[in-house]
Scaffold this motif. Structure first.
Motif, PDB file in Angstrom:
ATOM      1  N   VAL A  38     -13.991  -7.756   5.205  1.00  0.00           N
ATOM      2  CA  VAL A  38     -13.581  -8.932   4.223  1.00  0.00           C
ATOM      3  C   VAL A  38     -14.140  -8.474   2.611  1.00  0.00           C
ATOM      4  CG1 VAL A  38     -13.984 -10.786   5.563  1.00  0.00           C
ATOM      5  CG2 VAL A  38     -15.959  -9.750   4.504  1.00  0.00           C
ATOM      6  N   ASP A  39     -13.486  -9.001   1.767  1.00  0.00           N
ATOM      7  CA  ASP A  39     -13.869  -8.819   0.477  1.00  0.00           C
ATOM      8  C   ASP A  39     -15.194  -9.568   0.121  1.00  0.00           C
ATOM      9  OD1 ASP A  39     -13.796  -9.561  -2.446  1.00  0.00           O
ATOM     10  OD2 ASP A  39     -11.852  -8.956  -2.683  1.00  0.00           O
ATOM     11  N   ARG A  40     -16.266  -8.982  -0.397  1.00  0.00           N
ATOM     12  CA  ARG A  40     -17.579  -9.560  -0.587  1.00  0.00           C
ATOM     13  C   ARG A  40     -17.317 -10.671  -1.814  1.00  0.00           C
ATOM     14  NH1 ARG A  40     -22.482  -5.190  -0.926  1.00  0.00           N
ATOM     15  NH2 ARG A  40     -21.749  -4.029   0.956  1.00  0.00           N
ATOM     16  N   THR A  41     -16.401 -10.590  -2.553  1.00  0.00           N
ATOM     17  CA  THR A  41     -16.614 -11.730  -3.746  1.00  0.00           C
ATOM     18  C   THR A  41     -15.641 -12.558  -3.195  1.00  0.00           C
ATOM     19  OG1 THR A  41     -16.226  -9.836  -5.327  1.00  0.00           O
ATOM     20  CG2 THR A  41     -15.661 -11.833  -6.141  1.00  0.00           C
ATOM     21  N   THR A  42     -14.489 -12.824  -2.558  1.00  0.00           N
ATOM     22  CA  THR A  42     -13.601 -13.772  -2.371  1.00  0.00           C
ATOM     23  C   THR A  42     -14.029 -14.255  -0.657  1.00  0.00           C
ATOM     24  OG1 THR A  42     -12.042 -12.600  -1.437  1.00  0.00           O
ATOM     25  CG2 THR A  42     -11.953 -13.063  -3.793  1.00  0.00           C
ATOM     26  N   GLY A  43     -14.593 -13.298   0.043  1.00  0.00           N
ATOM     27  CA  GLY A  43     -14.674 -13.679   1.456  1.00  0.00           C
ATOM     28  C   GLY A  43     -13.466 -13.614   2.349  1.00  0.00           C
ATOM     29  N   LEU A  44     -12.237 -13.230   1.811  1.00  0.00           N
ATOM     30  CA  LEU A  44     -10.915 -13.133   2.580  1.00  0.00           C
ATOM     31  C   LEU A  44     -10.930 -11.883   3.266  1.00  0.00           C
ATOM     32  CD1 LEU A  44      -8.801 -14.080  -0.607  1.00  0.00           C
ATOM     33  CD2 LEU A  44      -9.251 -15.370   1.144  1.00  0.00           C
ATOM     34  N   ALA A  45     -10.178 -11.925   4.470  1.00  0.00           N
ATOM     35  CA  ALA A  45     -10.142 -10.667   5.529  1.00  0.00           C
ATOM     36  C   ALA A  45      -9.314  -9.883   4.804  1.00  0.00           C
ATOM     37  CB  ALA A  45      -9.629 -11.265   6.666  1.00  0.00           C
TER      38      ALA A  45
END
Length: 172
Positions: free
Chosen positions: A114-121
């Motif tokens: 996941v992207d640490r900033t957005t939480g998106l996979a």
């Protein structure tokens, strides 16, 4: 059973497998890439026997993927810290994770990138850094490099013959 050493082969895949081709070693690298550094941490995370873990860590040290750094003199204890070579294995682990989720997780993914900033996979892909094209595109193929030896050239001839045979069979 004695393991066949691949280090002397000219194939970069074989040479890489010679360093990390044993599943415990890959799992140790997975855990190291997530921040584990101590023997007892690896032992708890993996549920691996201490003698097996010691052998695998020694192999990773010998292969230049981790280095031992003393953090305690009494008793003598070590951190196992990733080298640049070990950190470069991150993309391999991420590709294995994505491949495993895609093909061997009928219940759904147990781990995600996941992207640490957005939480998106994220869904990893390998791309050519020059063109930006996905290496999964059929325009890409492997070809012999300048250092390939006679055994590798013979293997490439076998592969070329098989490719010709497959193309002929698909036309008929």
């Amino acid at each position: 059973m004695k393991r066949t050493p691949f280090a002397a082969m000219s194939c970069p895949i074989a040479r890489g497998l010679d360093r990390v081709g044993e599943w415990w070693s890959i799992l140790i690298l997975r855990d190291a890439l997530q921040g584990l550094t101590r023997f007892d941490e690896f032992e708890r995370s993996l549920g691996i026997a201490p003698n097996m873990l010691a052998r695998r860590l020694a192999g990773l040290v010998d292969g230049g993927l981790v280095e031992k750094r003393a953090y305690s003199e009494r008793p003598r204890r070590y951190d196992y810290v990733l080298t640049e070579r070990g950190r470069d294995f991150r993309e391999v682990v991420q590709a294995l994770l994505a491949w495993g989720n895609r093909h061997f997780a009928p219940e759904g993914p147990s781990m995600l990138i996941v992207d640490r900033t957005t939480g998106l996979a994220a869904e990893p892909i390998l791309v050519d850094s020059v063109s930006g094209k996905s290496l999964a595109d059929p325009i890409f193929e492997t070809r012999p490099g300048p250092a390939l030896g006679s055994r590798g050239l013979a293997r490439q001839a076998l592969i070329a013959a098989a490719r010709v045979r497959h193309e002929a069979e698909s036309r008929s």
